[in-house]
Scaffold this motif. Sequence first.
Motif, PDB file in Angstrom:
ATOM      1  N   CYS A   1       4.277  -6.001  -2.051  1.00 41.09           N
ATOM      2  CA  CYS A   1       5.681  -6.329  -1.792  1.00 41.09           C
ATOM      3  C   CYS A   1       6.160  -7.527  -2.613  1.00 41.09           C
ATOM      4  O   CYS A   1       7.309  -7.957  -2.458  1.00 41.09           O
ATOM      5  N   ARG A   2       5.293  -8.094  -3.462  1.00 45.21           N
ATOM      6  CA  ARG A   2       5.760  -9.240  -4.269  1.00 45.21           C
ATOM      7  C   ARG A   2       6.945  -8.801  -5.108  1.00 45.21           C
ATOM      8  O   ARG A   2       6.960  -7.729  -5.683  1.00 45.21           O
ATOM      9  N   LYS A   3       7.931  -9.654  -5.133  1.00 46.77           N
ATOM     10  CA  LYS A   3       9.193  -9.333  -5.795  1.00 46.77           C
ATOM     11  C   LYS A   3       8.992  -8.760  -7.202  1.00 46.77           C
ATOM     12  O   LYS A   3       9.599  -7.749  -7.555  1.00 46.77           O
TER      13      LYS A   3
ATOM     14  N   VAL B   1       1.252 -12.275   7.961  1.00 47.14           N
ATOM     15  CA  VAL B   1      -0.205 -12.454   8.075  1.00 47.14           C
ATOM     16  C   VAL B   1      -0.766 -13.007   6.762  1.00 47.14           C
ATOM     17  O   VAL B   1      -1.539 -13.969   6.747  1.00 47.14           O
ATOM     18  N   ALA B   2      -0.360 -12.396   5.651  1.00 47.60           N
ATOM     19  CA  ALA B   2      -0.874 -12.823   4.347  1.00 47.60           C
ATOM     20  C   ALA B   2      -0.500 -14.278   4.055  1.00 47.60           C
ATOM     21  O   ALA B   2      -1.332 -15.065   3.578  1.00 47.60           O
ATOM     22  N   GLU B   3       0.729 -14.662   4.375  1.00 43.96           N
ATOM     23  CA  GLU B   3       1.138 -16.044   4.113  1.00 43.96           C
ATOM     24  C   GLU B   3       0.311 -17.033   4.938  1.00 43.96           C
ATOM     25  O   GLU B   3      -0.006 -18.127   4.467  1.00 43.96           O
TER      26      GLU B   3
ATOM     27  N   ARG C   1       5.702  -4.001   6.945  1.00 40.20           N
ATOM     28  CA  ARG C   1       5.513  -4.796   5.723  1.00 40.20           C
ATOM     29  C   ARG C   1       5.842  -6.261   5.949  1.00 40.20           C
ATOM     30  O   ARG C   1       5.133  -7.150   5.470  1.00 40.20           O
TER      31      ARG C   1
ATOM     32  N   VAL D   1      -1.080  -5.257   1.340  1.00 42.60           N
ATOM     33  CA  VAL D   1       0.300  -4.792   1.547  1.00 42.60           C
ATOM     34  C   VAL D   1       1.292  -5.833   1.023  1.00 42.60           C
ATOM     35  O   VAL D   1       2.238  -5.503   0.298  1.00 42.60           O
ATOM     36  N   ALA D   2       1.070  -7.094   1.385  1.00 40.61           N
ATOM     37  CA  ALA D   2       1.987  -8.159   0.965  1.00 40.61           C
ATOM     38  C   ALA D   2       2.040  -8.274  -0.557  1.00 40.61           C
ATOM     39  O   ALA D   2       3.114  -8.423  -1.143  1.00 40.61           O
TER      40      ALA D   2
ATOM     41  N   TYR E   1       9.375 -11.991  -1.989  1.00 40.22           N
ATOM     42  CA  TYR E   1       9.003 -10.614  -1.709  1.00 40.22           C
ATOM     43  C   TYR E   1      10.247  -9.732  -1.699  1.00 40.22           C
ATOM     44  O   TYR E   1      11.355 -10.224  -1.462  1.00 40.22           O
TER      45      TYR E   1
ATOM     46  N   SER F   1       2.942  -7.758   7.667  1.00 36.82           N
ATOM     47  CA  SER F   1       1.824  -7.989   6.739  1.00 36.82           C
ATOM     48  C   SER F   1       2.073  -9.228   5.883  1.00 36.82           C
ATOM     49  O   SER F   1       1.150 -10.010   5.624  1.00 36.82           O
ATOM     50  N   ILE F   2       3.307  -9.399   5.436  1.00 32.25           N
ATOM     51  CA  ILE F   2       3.635 -10.577   4.623  1.00 32.25           C
ATOM     52  C   ILE F   2       3.370 -11.851   5.421  1.00 32.25           C
ATOM     53  O   ILE F   2       2.816 -12.824   4.906  1.00 32.25           O
TER      54      ILE F   2
ATOM     55  N   SER G   1      -3.603  -6.685   5.201  1.00 26.85           N
ATOM     56  CA  SER G   1      -2.263  -7.289   5.172  1.00 26.85           C
ATOM     57  C   SER G   1      -1.989  -7.957   3.825  1.00 26.85           C
ATOM     58  O   SER G   1      -0.882  -7.865   3.285  1.00 26.85           O
ATOM     59  N   ILE G   2      -3.008  -8.620   3.291  1.00 28.71           N
ATOM     60  CA  ILE G   2      -2.838  -9.282   1.992  1.00 28.71           C
ATOM     61  C   ILE G   2      -2.513  -8.239   0.913  1.00 28.71           C
ATOM     62  O   ILE G   2      -1.636  -8.445   0.075  1.00 28.71           O
TER      63      ILE G   2
ATOM     64  N   TYR H   1      -6.186 -16.677  -1.565  1.00 35.02           N
ATOM     65  CA  TYR H   1      -6.222 -16.562  -0.113  1.00 35.02           C
ATOM     66  C   TYR H   1      -7.589 -16.981   0.410  1.00 35.02           C
ATOM     67  O   TYR H   1      -8.581 -16.924  -0.320  1.00 35.02           O
ATOM     68  N   ALA H   2      -7.615 -17.366   1.675  1.00 36.98           N
ATOM     69  CA  ALA H   2      -8.882 -17.679   2.336  1.00 36.98           C
ATOM     70  C   ALA H   2      -8.854 -17.066   3.730  1.00 36.98           C
ATOM     71  O   ALA H   2      -7.821 -17.105   4.414  1.00 36.98           O
ATOM     72  N   ILE H   3      -9.972 -16.467   4.101  1.00 39.31           N
ATOM     73  CA  ILE H   3     -10.075 -15.837   5.414  1.00 39.31           C
ATOM     74  C   ILE H   3     -11.346 -16.346   6.080  1.00 39.31           C
ATOM     75  O   ILE H   3     -12.418 -16.318   5.480  1.00 39.31           O
TER      76      ILE H   3
ATOM     77  N   CYS I   1      -2.728 -16.603   5.506  1.00 39.05           N
ATOM     78  CA  CYS I   1      -4.050 -16.613   4.850  1.00 39.05           C
ATOM     79  C   CYS I   1      -4.015 -17.313   3.499  1.00 39.05           C
ATOM     80  O   CYS I   1      -5.040 -17.367   2.815  1.00 39.05           O
TER      81      CYS I   1
END
Lengths: 206, 206
Positions: free
Chosen positions: B189-191, A185-187, A179, B185-186, A166, A182-183, B182-183, B166-168, A189
């Motif tokens: 932010c991916r590189k 939380v997303a990770e 941010r 937003v993340a 990221y 959020s990263i 959050s997913i 992802y799974a929620i 998930c």
Amino acid sequence: MTNKERGILIVLSGPSGVGKGTVCKALRRYAPDLVYSVSATTRAPREGEQEGVNYFFRSRDQFQRLIQQNEMLEWAEYVGNFYGTPRKFVEDTLNAGKDVILEIEVQGAMKVKQTFPEAVFIFLLPPSMDELKSRIVGRGTDSQEAIRSRMTVAADEISLIEYYDYAIVNDRVELACSRIQSIIVAEHCRKERVVSKIKHWMAEVK
Amino acid sequence: MTNKERGILIVLSGPSGVGKGTVCKALRRYAPDLVYSVSATTRAPREGEQEGVNYFFRSRDQFQRLIQQNEMLEWAEYVGNFYGTPRKFVEDTLNAGKDVILEIEVQGAMKVKQTFPEAVFIFLLPPSMDELKSRIVGRGTDSQEAIRSRMTVAADEISLIEYYDYAIVNDRVELACSRIQSIIVAEHCRKERVVSKIKHWMAEVK
């Protein structure tokens, strides 16, 4: 419903002057559940520094043994002392289900990438190279020559962004913090993580 | 500082009864900037339904032409009518810099995975199979036999989770919504995304 979920190691890095320290400090307020990695060092404790809180204080012999036993995620020598990230503290904290954040220079992060590839790597970027320069100049401690040299190093470091997962532009500290949260939380998930948490009932499914 | 960033297509899926519709409805409140994908259909408009808002209403000929021209991200026939996701609406919205969410059955999501692999796939899970069963039973519309059959379908669908990013677990709607946010937003932010946004000054760096 859950097996205890393992924590995630977050590596926050970026060129010197980008504001890693400021972001990490703000994160302590916004994300109180995050655990900050504690470094080991061979330098002597200063007044008020506590073992296991500020640093793990180790002799040179102890430190070198840790390196040989692959117990350091990364390490470097600086002004005659060793500094590094002990694997055990990170592993123990992750196994207790807590996320760990490691704020570190780009070179160190590249070593962690080798010793702990499952970490999540976040690169903090300046809003622009001009902005990075004024932040470095603004510290007021460097000569013209030193500033030029630091900018060259920063440019080299930024080119290593390709090894990161990221990237966050540090234009506002609060936004950078949210941010990062959020990263995290997303990770948590990510399908692989969730599936491993729910395998006990996924097994019934088939 | 930015080139206009392209939006992201979020595909939200999961077995029938898991609460996709409820989560999407709540998301409209929590994430008002998200654009909801509009389906195309060959069925006649009902009282009050608007073209381009509720559906794109198309003749069978028009619909079949869209399929042949690869203009449908996925489609299916249901009780004699076609339903599908037109690519154009999704592409236009993403190009305008907005994120699009597509709430869809698992089979449809598998087709989108082929026609639009760069989408982000989120699988909504029930807290347990028992809980899924009581949600299906709770609707009160199905016979014992129909419930058994729906549970078998659900189990098959859950086994397709491996194709998702992802799974929620949908234990609380608000929590599911905030995780989805959050997913998103993340993912921004991916590189790769951030680097492509800042290439104008990354070019100066080297």
